[in-house]
Design a protein around this motif. Structure first.
Motif, PDB file in Angstrom:
ATOM      1  N   LYS A   1       0.831  -1.190   0.000  1.00 43.27           N
ATOM      2  CA  LYS A   1       0.000   0.000   0.000  1.00 43.27           C
ATOM      3  C   LYS A   1       0.874   1.253   0.000  1.00 43.27           C
ATOM      4  N   PHE A   2       0.587   2.146  -0.931  1.00 45.06           N
ATOM      5  CA  PHE A   2       1.284   3.427  -1.027  1.00 45.06           C
ATOM      6  C   PHE A   2       0.277   4.554  -0.799  1.00 45.06           C
ATOM      7  N   TYR A   3       0.747   5.633  -0.169  1.00 44.92           N
ATOM      8  CA  TYR A   3      -0.063   6.828   0.010  1.00 44.92           C
ATOM      9  C   TYR A   3       0.597   7.974  -0.751  1.00 44.92           C
ATOM     10  N   SER A   4      -0.222   8.856  -1.315  1.00 46.37           N
ATOM     11  CA  SER A   4       0.326  10.021  -2.007  1.00 46.37           C
ATOM     12  C   SER A   4      -0.540  11.239  -1.732  1.00 46.37           C
ATOM     13  N   VAL A   5       0.096  12.408  -1.776  1.00 38.51           N
ATOM     14  CA  VAL A   5      -0.634  13.654  -1.529  1.00 38.51           C
ATOM     15  C   VAL A   5       0.119  14.820  -2.158  1.00 38.51           C
ATOM     16  N   ASN A   6      -0.630  15.766  -2.718  1.00 39.47           N
ATOM     17  CA  ASN A   6      -0.099  17.053  -3.167  1.00 39.47           C
ATOM     18  C   ASN A   6      -0.537  18.128  -2.182  1.00 39.47           C
ATOM     19  N   PHE A   7       0.322  19.104  -1.936  1.00 32.86           N
ATOM     20  CA  PHE A   7      -0.086  20.255  -1.129  1.00 32.86           C
ATOM     21  C   PHE A   7       0.775  21.459  -1.496  1.00 32.86           C
ATOM     22  N   PHE A   8       0.234  22.653  -1.304  1.00 31.91           N
ATOM     23  CA  PHE A   8       0.951  23.882  -1.619  1.00 31.91           C
ATOM     24  C   PHE A   8       1.934  24.247  -0.513  1.00 31.91           C
ATOM     25  N   ASP A   9       3.046  24.870  -0.900  1.00 35.37           N
ATOM     26  CA  ASP A   9       3.921  25.426   0.125  1.00 35.37           C
ATOM     27  C   ASP A   9       3.263  26.679   0.702  1.00 35.37           C
ATOM     28  N   LYS A  10       3.861  27.238   1.732  1.00 35.57           N
ATOM     29  CA  LYS A  10       3.238  28.365   2.432  1.00 35.57           C
ATOM     30  C   LYS A  10       3.026  29.574   1.529  1.00 35.57           C
ATOM     31  N   ALA A  11       3.929  29.784   0.593  1.00 35.80           N
ATOM     32  CA  ALA A  11       3.809  30.924  -0.319  1.00 35.80           C
ATOM     33  C   ALA A  11       2.888  30.633  -1.495  1.00 35.80           C
ATOM     34  N   LYS A  12       2.418  29.407  -1.598  1.00 33.08           N
ATOM     35  CA  LYS A  12       1.571  28.944  -2.698  1.00 33.08           C
ATOM     36  C   LYS A  12       2.246  29.183  -4.050  1.00 33.08           C
ATOM     37  N   GLU A  13       3.561  29.026  -4.056  1.00 36.77           N
ATOM     38  CA  GLU A  13       4.321  29.170  -5.297  1.00 36.77           C
ATOM     39  C   GLU A  13       4.732  27.813  -5.854  1.00 36.77           C
ATOM     40  N   ARG A  14       4.760  26.821  -4.989  1.00 38.50           N
ATOM     41  CA  ARG A  14       5.155  25.478  -5.410  1.00 38.50           C
ATOM     42  C   ARG A  14       4.154  24.465  -4.866  1.00 38.50           C
ATOM     43  N   VAL A  15       4.132  23.309  -5.514  1.00 36.75           N
ATOM     44  CA  VAL A  15       3.341  22.187  -5.034  1.00 36.75           C
ATOM     45  C   VAL A  15       4.301  21.103  -4.582  1.00 36.75           C
ATOM     46  N   ILE A  16       4.094  20.603  -3.394  1.00 34.03           N
ATOM     47  CA  ILE A  16       4.937  19.527  -2.852  1.00 34.03           C
ATOM     48  C   ILE A  16       4.170  18.213  -2.973  1.00 34.03           C
ATOM     49  N   TYR A  17       4.848  17.205  -3.451  1.00 27.26           N
ATOM     50  CA  TYR A  17       4.247  15.881  -3.601  1.00 27.26           C
ATOM     51  C   TYR A  17       4.966  14.916  -2.663  1.00 27.26           C
ATOM     52  N   ASN A  18       4.208  14.191  -1.868  1.00 31.87           N
ATOM     53  CA  ASN A  18       4.747  13.144  -0.995  1.00 31.87           C
ATOM     54  C   ASN A  18       4.222  11.794  -1.443  1.00 31.87           C
ATOM     55  N   LEU A  19       5.115  10.818  -1.504  1.00 28.77           N
ATOM     56  CA  LEU A  19       4.755   9.433  -1.807  1.00 28.77           C
ATOM     57  C   LEU A  19       5.298   8.566  -0.680  1.00 28.77           C
ATOM     58  N   VAL A  20       4.428   7.753  -0.092  1.00 26.99           N
ATOM     59  CA  VAL A  20       4.780   7.025   1.127  1.00 26.99           C
ATOM     60  C   VAL A  20       4.627   5.523   0.925  1.00 26.99           C
ATOM     61  N   SER A  21       5.685   4.777   1.261  1.00 28.74           N
ATOM     62  CA  SER A  21       5.630   3.316   1.306  1.00 28.74           C
ATOM     63  C   SER A  21       5.712   2.894   2.771  1.00 28.74           C
ATOM     64  N   SER A  22       5.776   1.613   3.018  1.00 30.12           N
ATOM     65  CA  SER A  22       5.882   1.130   4.394  1.00 30.12           C
ATOM     66  C   SER A  22       7.237   1.456   5.010  1.00 30.12           C
ATOM     67  N   GLN A  23       8.226   1.783   4.159  1.00 29.63           N
ATOM     68  CA  GLN A  23       9.579   2.022   4.647  1.00 29.63           C
ATOM     69  C   GLN A  23      10.052   3.459   4.476  1.00 29.63           C
ATOM     70  N   LYS A  24       9.508   4.140   3.468  1.00 29.85           N
ATOM     71  CA  LYS A  24      10.084   5.425   3.084  1.00 29.85           C
ATOM     72  C   LYS A  24       9.006   6.448   2.761  1.00 29.85           C
ATOM     73  N   ILE A  25       9.390   7.709   2.824  1.00 28.34           N
ATOM     74  CA  ILE A  25       8.551   8.784   2.333  1.00 28.34           C
ATOM     75  C   ILE A  25       9.385   9.612   1.358  1.00 28.34           C
ATOM     76  N   GLY A  26       8.881   9.738   0.135  1.00 25.86           N
ATOM     77  CA  GLY A  26       9.609  10.453  -0.900  1.00 25.86           C
ATOM     78  C   GLY A  26       9.009  11.808  -1.180  1.00 25.86           C
ATOM     79  N   VAL A  27       9.844  12.730  -1.631  1.00 24.27           N
ATOM     80  CA  VAL A  27       9.433  14.116  -1.861  1.00 24.27           C
ATOM     81  C   VAL A  27       9.743  14.521  -3.301  1.00 24.27           C
ATOM     82  N   SER A  28       8.824  15.269  -3.893  1.00 24.26           N
ATOM     83  CA  SER A  28       9.047  15.886  -5.194  1.00 24.26           C
ATOM     84  C   SER A  28       8.474  17.296  -5.149  1.00 24.26           C
TER      85      SER A  28
END
Length: 245
Positions: free
Chosen positions: A179-206
């Protein structure tokens, strides 16, 4: 690691996970992308759309070849395609016979690309969002200066409306019984979108950057290039940039 790059509802969970600052340079996440590569409805017919802009004789460069979703079928069909893919974990899924055509370079390093006969560039899968507006401007400028035969660049992007509609929504996906989880969210300045992808072992950032047709039009006009709309949906657009003599 900048904790603001982790979604607030994942902060506590991330304390027990390995944090991968570039999720594309990781075996687990590369396998995830390779497994779900054909599940995005927005990209369902994009390969056929790209084919409208080149034939098998023309030299084509794909920026961000990833695990080969676009590169592999075009290469196997006999197109004269080359690719840029800096993450070896992603490139391991490229068709073995075509790997010598993949260069371990980023978009920002286009001046190091050794071939000077490229006629068409494609950037599929909304990958342009991985680069800032300044980086994309510099890329186009270098292409114009170093590729004398360049005719077109075709790429797609997700509109800000898509990110606004999906921001903060955690989605679950099963890949190979994990099972993987993913989410997009804006940074505080709303200039960028941060993407997180989560596995049972790791959390990745883009980290992603917002694009619109008006922003792109200004970039292309500043370089004396024209821009045409190829396909448009509520949250998605594909465009064609034309290089002038």
């Amino acid at each position: 690691m900048d904790k603001s790059l982790i979604f607030d509802k994942l902060q506590k969970k991330s304390e027990n996970l390995e944090i991968i600052e570039n999720l594309y340079a990781d075996d687990i996440f590369a396998n995830y992308y390779h497994s779900i590569v054909d599940q995005d409805a927005l990209l369902e017919d994009d390969i056929d759309e790209y084919k409208q802009f080149f034939d098998k004789k023309m030299a084509v460069l794909e920026v961000g070849s990833g695990t080969g979703r676009v590169f592999n079928p075009l290469f196997n069909e006999g197109y004269n395609i080359f690719g840029l893919e800096p993450a070896k974990e992603m490139a391991e899924h490229i068709a073995y016979e075509g790997r010598e055509r993949i260069y371990k370079l980023t978009l920002q390093e286009i001046e190091k690309f050794p071939l000077k006969d490229i006629e068409v560039i494609i950037i599929p899968a909304t990958s342009v969002s991985l680069f800032s507006h300044e980086e994309f401007f510099d890329f186009l400028k270098k292409v114009k200066e170093t590729q004398p035969n360049i005719k077109k660049i075709i790429f797609d992007f997700l509109k800000e409306e898509f990110f606004e509609a999906t921001s903060g929504t955690i989605q679950a996906t099963y890949v190979n019984n994990e099972k993987f989880y993913s989410v997009n969210f804006f940074d505080k300045a709303k200039e960028r979108v941060i993407y997180n992808l989560v596995s049972s072992q790791k959390i990745g950032v883009s980290v992603k950057y917002l694009y619109s047709y008006s922003v792109l039009e200004k970039i292309f006009e500043s370089l004396d290039l024209s821009l045409n709309l190829v396909r448009e949906l509520d949250n998605y657009a594909m465009v064609e940039g034309v290089f002038h003599e």
